[in-house]
Design a protein around this motif. Structure first.
Motif, short mmCIF file in Angstrom:
data_model
loop_
_atom_site.label_atom_id
_atom_site.label_comp_id
_atom_site.label_asym_id
_atom_site.label_seq_id
_atom_site.Cartn_x
_atom_site.Cartn_y
_atom_site.Cartn_z
N GLY A 13 0.81 -1.21 0.00
CA GLY A 13 0.00 0.00 0.00
C GLY A 13 0.85 1.26 0.00
N ALA A 102 -10.63 7.34 6.76
CA ALA A 102 -11.02 6.15 5.99
C ALA A 102 -9.79 5.35 5.55
CB ALA A 102 -11.87 6.53 4.79
N LEU A 103 -8.74 6.05 5.11
CA LEU A 103 -7.51 5.36 4.72
C LEU A 103 -6.90 4.62 5.90
CD1 LEU A 103 -5.59 7.89 2.44
CD2 LEU A 103 -6.37 5.61 1.83
N ASP A 105 -8.48 3.55 8.56
CA ASP A 105 -9.35 2.42 8.89
C ASP A 105 -9.05 1.21 8.01
OD1 ASP A 105 -10.64 3.82 10.88
OD2 ASP A 105 -12.44 4.26 9.69
N ARG A 106 -8.92 1.45 6.71
CA ARG A 106 -8.70 0.35 5.77
C ARG A 106 -7.28 -0.21 5.86
NH1 ARG A 106 -10.93 3.67 1.93
NH2 ARG A 106 -8.89 3.96 0.99
N ARG A 107 -6.32 0.67 5.84
CA ARG A 107 -4.94 0.23 5.66
C ARG A 107 -4.25 -0.10 6.97
NH1 ARG A 107 -1.40 2.88 1.83
NH2 ARG A 107 -3.28 3.30 0.67
N GLY A 110 -6.60 -2.50 9.53
CA GLY A 110 -6.70 -3.83 8.93
C GLY A 110 -5.37 -4.57 8.95
#
Length: 112
Positions: A13, A102-103, A105-107, A110
């Protein structure tokens, strides 16, 4: 006495982040500016090999009680990373003017 050296790793990422930033700056400014930005961001990342604990905790994660991740800046860009054993893992490189919730949270969340 020399400080310990950590090995620095870019996640897939973070590598995509660098590519996207380079493409964006090359298209909207110039290829030379994009190359300069990429060089400077890589210097920031490579500097994490010594004293990676110097970075601050991202406020978005502190609000959730998470202190495992740190950040350093090449303004306005933020480099979000985690120190584990003798390694520094870079998860996110993004423009700090963006809403990064949001970034993250996802990256990052996770990523475990």
């Amino acid at each position: 006495m020399a400080p310990n050296r950590f090995q620095v790793f870019l996640t897939a990422g973070a590598e995509r982040d660098l590519e996207s930033l380079h493409e964006f700056v090359a298209a909207h400014d110039s290829p030379a500016s994009a190359d300069h930005l990429l060089d400077r961001l890589m210097e920031v990342v490579e500097d994490l090999a010594t004293f990676p604990e110097r970075g601050s905790h991202p406020r978005e994660l502190l609000a959730l009680g998470i202190k495992a991740f740190r950040q350093v800046f090449f303004k306005p860009y933020r480099v979000i990373y985690r120190v584990r054993d003798e390694g520094v893992y870079v998860y996110l490189i993004a423009d700090g003017r963006r809403d990064l919730r949001a970034l993250l949270d996802r990256r990052v969340l996770g990523a475990g």
